[in-house]
Design an enzyme around this catalytic site. Structure first.
Site, PDB file in Angstrom:
ATOM      1  N   GLU A  10       1.616  -7.127   4.406  1.00 31.14           N
ATOM      2  CA  GLU A  10       2.549  -6.989   5.526  1.00 31.14           C
ATOM      3  C   GLU A  10       3.383  -8.252   5.700  1.00 31.14           C
ATOM      4  O   GLU A  10       4.588  -8.200   5.963  1.00 31.14           O
ATOM      5  CB  GLU A  10       1.810  -6.653   6.825  1.00 31.14           C
ATOM      6  N   ASP A  35       2.544  -5.905  -2.496  1.00 32.08           N
ATOM      7  CA  ASP A  35       1.174  -5.791  -3.013  1.00 32.08           C
ATOM      8  C   ASP A  35       0.796  -7.032  -3.823  1.00 32.08           C
ATOM      9  O   ASP A  35      -0.274  -7.605  -3.645  1.00 32.08           O
ATOM     10  CB  ASP A  35       1.048  -4.552  -3.914  1.00 32.08           C
TER      11      ASP A  35
HETATM   12 ZN   LIG Z   1       4.115  -1.996   2.727  1.00 38.52          ZN
END
Ligand SMILES: [Zn+2]
Length: 706
Positions: free
Chosen positions: A545, A609
């Site tokens: 995030e 990621d």
């Molecule tokens: Zn995301």
């Protein structure tokens, strides 16, 4: 399907949404210097810390989920999740089954117990308004006999308004009525932070009104999508027949619906286009809107939805609004009545009697491969979460996210921010001017953990015996709550997901990360897990995030959330080049023969990621730097536990149909690629598992941005 054009970025593929309030975390004050960890050649080797043997279970890793026969350097996803995939068949009522679904299932069981108790409670609304309201909503939803008896009746007020459509003026009136209940034919309206002035809320008018998941479903030559189109027309026909339409009329009506939706699809932006904030933001005033779409009677529309004073608006694209304005004139009133009738019944069917629910479900079945309708109690738990999320969230949080869980989760977030600060300080591809703004953006980033600081109130009546009316009242209330924000300063205390939601998000206009209590549960997080597991699993999510603040979308929003380019040309150029490498890496992943991941569509998520996991690892190493002992879990080193924990959060079985929809429409790569992609890109993984050069998990070219 609602697709707001605010750039809220969700961590998981499954999506839920609602809203409420927050606390501001202090900017990190302590910066971990990663270069302190480098041991210089001249210094004597310090004695290594002692080893302590524990089990994988004690660490928080699930040994039975692994496939120890697989080669960790060949396919680490199979190695970490092979056992789980073998033991966790997809339930008949699901399109896919994964670790977060198991968490959702556990949540649903807990929420159901709360609601069964609330429905039986004898306390009145004055002494315990929360329990009384969620109990009544749940009771209405569970009242099958009452719902059968009502049958199609709840549709009557909507159908009566639709029956009056005879020209554009009456079309606009019917649209306004449906929209005010969050039913979205033709377009949708919402509030959004002004991209250029993040302190203000403006109205947002956006493309909508497709019953299938994406424009491609109407326009592509692909045989699978052509088959779905053929199914869809018969489905629309059957749904319309359920409202009492004669067979021949329903057939004509279904053809009208398909023709209108195909026209809307042609005008709609692609998902890749919609990832570009400049392409979905065009600010106009009421005159500007009237020029774009002169026939749609905007004064009447805004008056009818109860917001006559709305002044400033963003439209997604000028072409869309010119196009639907023309469409309003070229399609006959009868065709519009059919289209709106379809939308009313399509939207309300899940709240109606069994014949509506069953036919409505066939669409989900065909699109996603789901075999069975979920049991009523599950549908009702979800309904209460949708309608009264922050009331239901209160007893949930008391039960599942008590005391020190919040403090511990906040500490992880702080350490990940510290790791980002350290990375920013040394990052080679960023010049100093850009670096300074990035540091400011990080220091201004807000996080909300678990639940809002101030609970939302739901000012509408709920009847324990009228489910459809309750659902419509909840939707009307939510519509009104959202639009009320327009023209006002931004409320920074909103919480954009309900507390039990198993998901998280970063919102670039707010420059904030939100982690509901629902995702801070095992196997992502527990106060009893070792740090390796909490950092690999939840740390990876937090890092993900946070990285969104600095990915291809987040990098276009400045520290205050304004859409403004704060990157120098050279920094932007190297970012783009590195991004292109990531895009190529992921486009090579094949979901099934011939169906590749779309590296451009999934770019932001893939960068997040990779970068997020790197940050989590750096934060983890920093907190373990001075540890007196190394924990060895059934022979697995701490780094190995970290990577296993990360991979196990993605264990998934999905139906082929679901994977196909996801690859075509979703910004998130398939679960297995969310494991393989980042681990291939982080050399520490290959080191931890001693993978040899040339192994699949140790590629020659490593793509990484953050
Ligand atoms: Zn995301």
């Amino acid at each position: 399907m609602r697709t707001p054009n605010t750039f809220v970025i969700l961590s998981l593929a499954s999506v839920a949404a609602t809203l409420a309030s927050c606390h501001h975390a202090k900017p990190p004050t302590k910066v971990i210097k990663l270069d302190e960890m480098v041991i210089e050649g001249k210094q004597p080797e310090p004695p290594g810390p002692a080893e302590k043997d524990i089990t994988l279970a004690e660490a928080g890793v699930n040994a039975s989920w692994m496939d120890r026969g697989a080669d960790p350097c060949g396919d680490f996803y199979q190695y970490a999740c092979g056992g789980w995939m073998k033991d966790n068949a997809i339930p008949a009522d699901q399109a896919a089954w994964d670790v977060t679904k198991v968490m959702e299932q556990d949540n649903e069981t807990a929420l159901n117990q709360i609601l069964v108790g609330a429905a039986k409670t004898t306390t009145d609304a004055k002494t315990d308004p929360v329990t009384a309201k969620i109990g009544a909503y749940y009771a209405a939803c569970m009242d099958e006999a009452g719902i059968e008896k009502a049958d199609a009746k709840p549709l009557a007020p909507l159908l009566a308004a639709i029956a009056k459509v005879k020209d554009t003026k009456s079309l606009v009136a019917a649209l306004a009525l449906l929209h005010a209940h969050q039913i979205w034919p033709l377009f949708d309206i919402s509030a959004q932070q002004d991209f250029k002035d993040a302190t203000q809320e403006i109205a947002s008018l956006d493309q909508d009104g497709l019953g299938l998941p994406d424009r491609d479903y109407y326009l592509s030559d692909d045989q699978h999508l052509a088959d779905i189109r053929a199914f869809y027309v018969t489905h629309v026909e059957k749904m319309l027949a359920l409202t009492g339409m004669k067979a021949a009329a329903a057939k004509t009506a279904a053809a009208d619906v398909m023709r209108i939706e195909t026209a809307i699809a042609t005008l709609s932006q692609t998902r890749v286009e919609r990832r570009d904030p400049y392409k979905v933001y065009h600010r106009v005033n009421r005159d500007g809107l009237a020029q774009l779409a002169p026939h749609l009677g905007w004064d009447a529309y805004f008056g009818a939805i109860g917001f006559a004073d709305v002044k400033d608006i963003s439209v997604n694209s000028e072409a869309y609004w010119k196009g639907i304005d023309a469409l309003a004139g070229t399609e006959k009133p009868a065709a519009w009545r059919n289209y709106l009738t379809w939308w009313a019944v399509h939207a309300l069917a899940p709240r109606l009697s069994k014949r509506f629910v069953d036919e409505s479900f066939t669409l989900r079945q065909t699109l996603y491969g789901v075999k069975e309708l979920p049991p009523r109690w599950k549908r009702c738990v979800r309904a209460v979460d949708e309608g009264l999320g922050e009331l239901l969230g209160q007893p949930y949080v008391q039960q599942k996210f008590s005391g020190d869980s919040k403090t511990l989760a906040e500490a992880i977030v702080t350490h990940i921010k510290d790791a980002m600060a350290a990375e920013l300080a040394t990052l080679a591809w960023m010049d100093d001017a850009t670096r300074k703004v990035a540091q400011e953006k990080l220091s201004k980033m807000v996080d909300q953990i678990g639940y809002p600081s101030k609970w939302r109130e739901y000012a509408f009546d709920v009847s324990p015996t009228d489910y459809a009316a309750d659902a419509l009242a909840a939707q009307a209330f939510e519509f009104h709550r959202v639009l009320t924000k327009v023209g006002k300063p931004v409320d920074k205390t909103e919480f954009g997901m309900t507390p039990p939601t198993v998901n998280a998000y970063y919102d670039p206009s707010m420059n904030e990360m939100v982690f509901p209590a629902g995702i801070l549960q095992p196997p992502y997080f527990s106060k009893d897990f070792d740090d390796a597991v909490n950092y690999g699993a939840t740390g990876g999510t937090v890092g993900h995030e946070l990285t969104h603040g600095f990915d291809d979308e987040g990098s276009q929003f400045d520290p205050d959330g304004n859409l403004r380019n704060w990157w120098s040309d050279t920094t932007a150029k190297s970012f783009k080049a590195d991004g292109a490498c990531v895009s190529t890496q992921y486009s090579a992943f094949e979901a099934k023969p011939g169906l590749h991941e779309n590296g451009d569509l999934t770019l932001g998520e893939n960068i997040a990621d990779i970068g997020g996991l790197k940050l989590a690892l750096a934060a983890y190493h920093a907190i373990r730097k001075d540890a007196k002992e190394r924990l060895v879990a059934d022979g697995f080193s701490e780094d190995q536990q970290f990577f296993l924990a990360y991979a196990q959060t993605w264990c998934t079985n999905a139906r082929a149909e679901q994977e196909e929809v996801q690859v075509r429409t979703n910004e998130h790569s398939l679960a297995r690629f969310r494991v393989l992609g980042p681990l291939q890109a982080i050399p520490a993984f290959a080191d931890a598992f001693q993978c040899k050069a040339g192994a699949a998990m140790k590629p020659a070219n490593v793509c990484t941005v953050w």
